[in-house]
Design a protein around this motif. Structure first.
Motif, PDB file in Angstrom:
ATOM      1  N   ILE A 265     -16.198 -19.525  51.770  1.00 49.62           N
ATOM      2  CA  ILE A 265     -14.990 -19.176  52.525  1.00 49.62           C
ATOM      3  C   ILE A 265     -14.439 -17.841  52.042  1.00 49.62           C
ATOM      4  O   ILE A 265     -14.112 -16.949  52.845  1.00 49.62           O
ATOM      5  N   SER A 266     -14.355 -17.689  50.722  1.00 50.42           N
ATOM      6  CA  SER A 266     -13.849 -16.444  50.150  1.00 50.42           C
ATOM      7  C   SER A 266     -14.800 -15.289  50.429  1.00 50.42           C
ATOM      8  O   SER A 266     -14.371 -14.175  50.760  1.00 50.42           O
ATOM      9  N   ALA A 267     -16.112 -15.551  50.309  1.00 52.61           N
ATOM     10  CA  ALA A 267     -17.101 -14.498  50.533  1.00 52.61           C
ATOM     11  C   ALA A 267     -17.093 -14.019  51.974  1.00 52.61           C
ATOM     12  O   ALA A 267     -17.141 -12.813  52.241  1.00 52.61           O
ATOM     13  N   SER A 268     -17.026 -14.954  52.921  1.00 55.55           N
ATOM     14  CA  SER A 268     -17.008 -14.578  54.342  1.00 55.55           C
ATOM     15  C   SER A 268     -15.793 -13.732  54.674  1.00 55.55           C
ATOM     16  O   SER A 268     -15.887 -12.739  55.405  1.00 55.55           O
ATOM     17  N   ALA A 269     -14.635 -14.117  54.137  1.00 53.37           N
ATOM     18  CA  ALA A 269     -13.412 -13.360  54.391  1.00 53.37           C
ATOM     19  C   ALA A 269     -13.502 -11.961  53.791  1.00 53.37           C
ATOM     20  O   ALA A 269     -13.087 -10.965  54.406  1.00 53.37           O
ATOM     21  N   ALA A 270     -14.045 -11.868  52.559  1.00 53.63           N
ATOM     22  CA  ALA A 270     -14.156 -10.566  51.909  1.00 53.63           C
ATOM     23  C   ALA A 270     -15.104  -9.648  52.673  1.00 53.63           C
ATOM     24  O   ALA A 270     -14.812  -8.457  52.873  1.00 53.63           O
ATOM     25  N   ALA A 289      -8.321  -9.757  51.565  1.00 56.06           N
ATOM     26  CA  ALA A 289      -8.919  -9.954  52.881  1.00 56.06           C
ATOM     27  C   ALA A 289      -7.888 -10.477  53.864  1.00 56.06           C
ATOM     28  O   ALA A 289      -7.915 -10.121  55.055  1.00 56.06           O
ATOM     29  N   ASP A 290      -6.934 -11.283  53.387  1.00 51.42           N
ATOM     30  CA  ASP A 290      -5.908 -11.824  54.282  1.00 51.42           C
ATOM     31  C   ASP A 290      -4.920 -10.759  54.732  1.00 51.42           C
ATOM     32  O   ASP A 290      -4.224 -10.942  55.737  1.00 51.42           O
ATOM     33  N   ASP A 291      -4.826  -9.653  53.993  1.00 53.47           N
ATOM     34  CA  ASP A 291      -3.965  -8.555  54.438  1.00 53.47           C
ATOM     35  C   ASP A 291      -4.620  -7.733  55.534  1.00 53.47           C
ATOM     36  O   ASP A 291      -3.975  -6.864  56.137  1.00 53.47           O
ATOM     37  N   LEU A 292      -5.901  -7.998  55.788  1.00 50.83           N
ATOM     38  CA  LEU A 292      -6.639  -7.294  56.837  1.00 50.83           C
ATOM     39  C   LEU A 292      -6.864  -8.184  58.053  1.00 50.83           C
ATOM     40  O   LEU A 292      -7.735  -7.906  58.874  1.00 50.83           O
ATOM     41  N   LEU A 293      -6.070  -9.241  58.187  1.00 54.30           N
ATOM     42  CA  LEU A 293      -6.261 -10.166  59.310  1.00 54.30           C
ATOM     43  C   LEU A 293      -6.180  -9.463  60.673  1.00 54.30           C
ATOM     44  O   LEU A 293      -7.007  -9.746  61.553  1.00 54.30           O
ATOM     45  N   PRO A 294      -5.213  -8.577  60.917  1.00 51.48           N
ATOM     46  CA  PRO A 294      -5.182  -7.915  62.236  1.00 51.48           C
ATOM     47  C   PRO A 294      -6.465  -7.144  62.521  1.00 51.48           C
ATOM     48  O   PRO A 294      -7.013  -7.224  63.634  1.00 51.48           O
ATOM     49  N   GLU A 295      -6.933  -6.377  61.541  1.00 46.86           N
ATOM     50  CA  GLU A 295      -8.164  -5.602  61.742  1.00 46.86           C
ATOM     51  C   GLU A 295      -9.361  -6.526  61.941  1.00 46.86           C
ATOM     52  O   GLU A 295     -10.248  -6.233  62.759  1.00 46.86           O
ATOM     53  N   ARG A 296      -9.384  -7.615  61.240  1.00 50.06           N
ATOM     54  CA  ARG A 296     -10.489  -8.551  61.391  1.00 50.06           C
ATOM     55  C   ARG A 296     -10.471  -9.199  62.765  1.00 50.06           C
ATOM     56  O   ARG A 296     -11.525  -9.427  63.378  1.00 50.06           O
ATOM     57  N   VAL A 297      -9.288  -9.496  63.285  1.00 45.16           N
ATOM     58  CA  VAL A 297      -9.189 -10.059  64.631  1.00 45.16           C
ATOM     59  C   VAL A 297      -9.743  -9.068  65.651  1.00 45.16           C
ATOM     60  O   VAL A 297     -10.536  -9.429  66.533  1.00 45.16           O
ATOM     61  N   ALA A 302     -13.263 -14.640  64.444  1.00 48.08           N
ATOM     62  CA  ALA A 302     -12.576 -15.818  64.973  1.00 48.08           C
ATOM     63  C   ALA A 302     -11.789 -16.543  63.894  1.00 48.08           C
ATOM     64  O   ALA A 302     -10.715 -17.105  64.170  1.00 48.08           O
ATOM     65  N   THR A 303     -12.298 -16.542  62.653  1.00 50.16           N
ATOM     66  CA  THR A 303     -11.587 -17.198  61.557  1.00 50.16           C
ATOM     67  C   THR A 303     -10.245 -16.531  61.299  1.00 50.16           C
ATOM     68  O   THR A 303      -9.235 -17.201  61.058  1.00 50.16           O
ATOM     69  N   ALA A 304     -10.222 -15.201  61.363  1.00 43.02           N
ATOM     70  CA  ALA A 304      -8.973 -14.466  61.179  1.00 43.02           C
ATOM     71  C   ALA A 304      -7.986 -14.785  62.292  1.00 43.02           C
ATOM     72  O   ALA A 304      -6.773 -14.920  62.047  1.00 43.02           O
ATOM     73  N   ALA A 305      -8.472 -14.930  63.512  1.00 46.48           N
ATOM     74  CA  ALA A 305      -7.591 -15.282  64.633  1.00 46.48           C
ATOM     75  C   ALA A 305      -6.986 -16.661  64.425  1.00 46.48           C
ATOM     76  O   ALA A 305      -5.782 -16.870  64.655  1.00 46.48           O
ATOM     77  N   ASP A 306      -7.804 -17.606  63.962  1.00 45.95           N
ATOM     78  CA  ASP A 306      -7.286 -18.948  63.685  1.00 45.95           C
ATOM     79  C   ASP A 306      -6.197 -18.895  62.612  1.00 45.95           C
ATOM     80  O   ASP A 306      -5.174 -19.596  62.715  1.00 45.95           O
ATOM     81  N   LEU A 308      -4.187 -16.353  61.820  1.00 45.38           N
ATOM     82  CA  LEU A 308      -2.957 -15.749  62.328  1.00 45.38           C
ATOM     83  C   LEU A 308      -2.167 -16.734  63.185  1.00 45.38           C
ATOM     84  O   LEU A 308      -0.940 -16.814  63.074  1.00 45.38           O
ATOM     85  N   VAL A 309      -2.859 -17.472  64.017  1.00 44.47           N
ATOM     86  CA  VAL A 309      -2.164 -18.433  64.879  1.00 44.47           C
ATOM     87  C   VAL A 309      -1.524 -19.538  64.052  1.00 44.47           C
ATOM     88  O   VAL A 309      -0.350 -19.896  64.247  1.00 44.47           O
ATOM     89  N   SER A 310      -2.270 -20.102  63.102  1.00 44.38           N
ATOM     90  CA  SER A 310      -1.752 -21.233  62.329  1.00 44.38           C
ATOM     91  C   SER A 310      -0.687 -20.807  61.330  1.00 44.38           C
ATOM     92  O   SER A 310       0.308 -21.518  61.131  1.00 44.38           O
ATOM     93  N   GLN A 311      -0.878 -19.646  60.693  1.00 39.63           N
ATOM     94  CA  GLN A 311       0.036 -19.227  59.630  1.00 39.63           C
ATOM     95  C   GLN A 311       1.275 -18.507  60.152  1.00 39.63           C
ATOM     96  O   GLN A 311       2.275 -18.432  59.434  1.00 39.63           O
ATOM     97  N   ILE A 312       1.212 -18.005  61.376  1.00 40.01           N
ATOM     98  CA  ILE A 312       2.357 -17.245  61.893  1.00 40.01           C
ATOM     99  C   ILE A 312       2.932 -17.881  63.157  1.00 40.01           C
ATOM    100  O   ILE A 312       4.070 -18.348  63.168  1.00 40.01           O
ATOM    101  N   TYR A 313       2.136 -17.934  64.231  1.00 40.95           N
ATOM    102  CA  TYR A 313       2.668 -18.424  65.504  1.00 40.95           C
ATOM    103  C   TYR A 313       3.113 -19.880  65.392  1.00 40.95           C
ATOM    104  O   TYR A 313       4.244 -20.231  65.765  1.00 40.95           O
TER     105      TYR A 313
END
Length: 389
Positions: A265-270, A289-297, A302-306, A308-313
């Motif tokens: 999980i950590s490796a994929s995000a990095a 890697a979590d600070d780059l969620l917008p760029e990753r989206v 798809a993991t970054a999009a999930d 953002l939706v769960s942690q923010i929206y």
């Protein structure tokens, strides 16, 4: 050396090989504590080494060429009988102790075996032979260490590759343990551009990490240096230890996971963060890697999009907060314009924006956070519209 071995003295030494080996073994039993602690099989192999060493000396001496010693032949004749794995059972220092003890045994018995005429040349030959055995011993251990290092590097690369491919089963964890991975505490994966050259790169990574009391496994993945950091409950601080080893470019730390099985999980995000990092050229180094969620989206993660939706929206969980956030962003960050659009007081807008910040950890008044909130809001609305009734 001007004198040649006397035939009589050579014959006596050759006949005394068994006696000398037995005396050496008895001395090992009495003088070397670590020898007594070995298994029966390992003691047997050590005994064979000592016997081979004494036999090799007597044959070399009897051959009459005491001025020359072939180091390669010496190593083969003395250590060839023992399995390569024995270098992992007894240390170099212990082997040196064996050599020293064997020489002592030979010299202690010479006076009772040889005539006074033969003694000087034999003592001189023993000294020459002992030096060559010492060199041969160092060569054997150096070669074993080199082979073991090459094997460890291949094994480490396989473990890191398994993490990147999501195959962290018990076998992989066992291999990691064989490489010294303690397996305790949090884990984060750090990714950055690998420097050119630098044959001691991995050793330097381990030195820096162990100084901080962490575990590390590292490997090259294409042109990237991937480092698994164990015990890293603060990934940015841990990644900062390695910052100077990476080539220019982004250095991305994956999120903390609680076990080696979740390292993927950590490796994929990095890796995803590193691929998308060009979208934020002013990102700090290292960056989460979590600070780059917008760029990753935007890069199709798809993991970054999930996230953002769960942690923010979904974290807002209040239509009034969503409405106020959307209006504030649409108004370009103007409190008065937002208040007019919602027919509320400006202080109400301020209060709701503070609630947004408390719920998401992002401040709508910060440009970077506002952009992240905008993307999360858009994704959340899209999924709300496509959600089945």
């Amino acid at each position: 050396m001007s004198r040649r071995p006397a035939p009589a003295g050579s014959a006596v030494l050759r006949r005394s090989t068994g006696r000398l080996a037995t005396a050496a073994t008895a001395r090992m039993e009495s003088d070397l504590t670590w020898f007594r602690d070995l298994s029966a099989q390992d003691r047997s192999w050590v005994g064979l080494i000592v016997q081979a060493g004494i036999q090799s000396f007597t044959e070399w001496y009897a051959a009459g060429q005491v001025e020359r010693v072939d180091g390669a032949s010496l190593a083969a004749s003395v250590f060839g009988a023992a399995p390569r794995a024995l270098t992992g059972v007894i240390t170099l220092q212990q082997t040196v102790d064996l050599v020293r003890l064997s020489i002592d045994v030979i010299e202690a018995n010479l006076d009772t075996l040889l005539s006074a005429e033969d003694l000087p040349i034999v003592h001189e030959a023993v000294g020459r032979y002992a030096r060559e055995v010492a060199f041969a011993t160092a060569e054997v251990y150096a070669r074993a260490a080199e082979q073991r290092g090459a094997w460890d590097a291949r094994l480490e690369a396989l473990v890191v590759d398994a993490v990147l491919r999501g195959e962290t089963d018990e076998a992989v964890l066992s291999r990691a343990g064989a490489l010294g991975w303690a397996g305790a505490g949090a884990l984060s994966v750090v990714v950055g551009n690998a420097p050119e050259g630098g044959t001691d790169l991995f050793d330097e990574v381990r030195r820096l990490v162990r100084t901080a009391g962490l575990d590390a496994l590292c490997a090259l993945h294409g042109d990237l240096l991937v480092v698994l950091l164990g015990g890293a409950d603060k990934p940015i601080e841990a990644a900062s230890l390695l910052d100077g080893l990476y080539a220019p470019g982004p250095v991305v730390a994956g999120p903390i996971v609680s076990s080696f099985a979740e390292a993927t999980i950590s490796a994929s995000a990095a890796l995803a963060g590193h691929r998308a990092s060009a979208g934020w050229p002013d990102a700090p180094r290292p960056v989460l890697a979590d600070d780059l969620l917008p760029e990753r989206v935007l890069a199709g993660d798809a993991t970054a999009a999930d996230q953002l939706v769960s942690q923010i929206y979904l974290a807002l969980d209040n239509p009034a907060l969503v409405e106020t956030l959307a209006a504030y962003l649409d108004a370009g960050g103007s409190l008065e314009a937002t208040a007019r659009a919602l027919f509320v007081h400006a202080n109400t807008v301020r209060y709701r924006l503070r609630q947004v910040a408390d719920a998401t950890g992002l401040a709508p008044t910060d440009a970077r956070d506002a952009w992240t909130l905008r993307i999360a809001l858009t994704l959340g609305r899209q999924r709300a519209l496509t959600r089945p009734l």
